[in-house]
Design a protein around this motif. Structure first.
Motif, PDB file in Angstrom:
ATOM      1  N   VAL A  41       0.836  -1.206   0.000  1.00 36.19           N
ATOM      2  CA  VAL A  41       0.000   0.000   0.000  1.00 36.19           C
ATOM      3  C   VAL A  41       0.868   1.251   0.000  1.00 36.19           C
ATOM      4  N   ARG A  42       1.950   1.237   0.737  1.00 31.07           N
ATOM      5  CA  ARG A  42       2.858   2.393   0.759  1.00 31.07           C
ATOM      6  C   ARG A  42       3.469   2.631  -0.628  1.00 31.07           C
ATOM      7  N   ILE A  43       3.808   1.541  -1.327  1.00 30.79           N
ATOM      8  CA  ILE A  43       4.388   1.674  -2.666  1.00 30.79           C
ATOM      9  C   ILE A  43       3.349   2.228  -3.639  1.00 30.79           C
ATOM     10  N   ASN A 101       0.899   4.146  -2.875  1.00 32.26           N
ATOM     11  CA  ASN A 101       0.767   5.564  -2.534  1.00 32.26           C
ATOM     12  C   ASN A 101       1.893   6.383  -3.180  1.00 32.26           C
ATOM     13  N   LYS A 102       3.113   5.879  -3.090  1.00 35.97           N
ATOM     14  CA  LYS A 102       4.266   6.559  -3.693  1.00 35.97           C
ATOM     15  C   LYS A 102       4.112   6.641  -5.205  1.00 35.97           C
ATOM     16  N   ARG A 103       3.641   5.552  -5.806  1.00 32.65           N
ATOM     17  CA  ARG A 103       3.449   5.528  -7.260  1.00 32.65           C
ATOM     18  C   ARG A 103       2.491   6.639  -7.698  1.00 32.65           C
ATOM     19  N   GLN A 139       1.822   9.373  -6.093  1.00 37.70           N
ATOM     20  CA  GLN A 139       2.486  10.659  -5.845  1.00 37.70           C
ATOM     21  C   GLN A 139       3.469  10.978  -6.974  1.00 37.70           C
ATOM     22  N   VAL A 163      12.261   3.067  -5.487  1.00 43.30           N
ATOM     23  CA  VAL A 163      11.514   2.579  -4.322  1.00 43.30           C
ATOM     24  C   VAL A 163      11.442   1.061  -4.318  1.00 43.30           C
TER      25      VAL A 163
END
Length: 205
Positions: A2-4, A6-8, A10, A108
């Protein structure tokens, strides 16, 4: 994961300033013709515009900088497109303008281990099955700045014996595309408790 994701999101949003990119759905024109015209406009303008979402027969989305997208729309209409609909999006997703986002995503993902999988995934950047963790990582990076081959992905799954599709997430957009691509196949969706129950019942679960 989920964090990845989110970064994608962004990285993709930051790759092109808001207002400088555009996307449009082109309806009723052969996909090869759309690709050809976009390449011609891109070569003439020196700015990016490409066919980026091959959704289903008769629907392809183009993306790029605002001016060449508008020029491509006019050229595509002149070539026989039934409609061209500008999409309310914040960036030209899946175009080459997203390469900075892909590069940042690669950084990332670099330290992340993605293990090999036993159930194949059809990557929409190649429309082919993949099970290698390393290959999946490479394709996740490529996918940010390359076209989505949805129609070919579905056709290849049908050719491989798939006869039931379940869309998971809000809305039924992909279900609609799939019904146009794979007529006669079972296409279901799950977006809430009610649709989950309907899908389970349809699958005999």
């Amino acid at each position: 994961a989920v964090r990845i994701v989110n970064k994608r999101g962004q990285f993709m949003q930051e790759a092109v300033p808001v207002g400088e990119g555009s996307m449009a759905a082109i309806l009723g024109l052969d996909s090869d013709k759309i690709v050809e015209i976009c390449r011609s406009v891109e070569a003439e303008s020196g700015e990016a515009v490409q066919a980026v979402n091959f959704n289903c027969p008769g629907q392809v989305v183009i993306a790029g900088a605002v001016n060449p997208v508008n020029k491509a729309i006019e050229a595509l209409k002149a070539a026989g497109a039934k409609r061209a609909v500008l999409l309310p999006v914040s960036a030209p997703f899946h175009s080459t303008l997203m390469q900075p986002a892909a590069d940042r995503l690669a950084e990332v993902l670099a330290p992340i281990e993605i293990k090999d999988i036993t159930i194949p995934v059809v990557a929409n950047v190649t429309a082919q099955e993949v099970t290698s963790g390393e290959e999946i990582k490479k394709l996740l990076v490529k996918q940010a700045a390359m076209p989505v081959l949805w129609e070919t992905s579905v056709r290849n799954m049908v050719a491989g014996g798939v006869d039931t599709f379940v869309e998971v997430g809000p809305g039924k957009v992909l279900t609609g595309f799939t019904k146009k691509i794979a007529k006669g196949m079972t296409a279901l969706n799950v977006e809430d408790a009610e649709s989950l129950e309907k899908t389970l019942a349809a699958l005999g679960k």
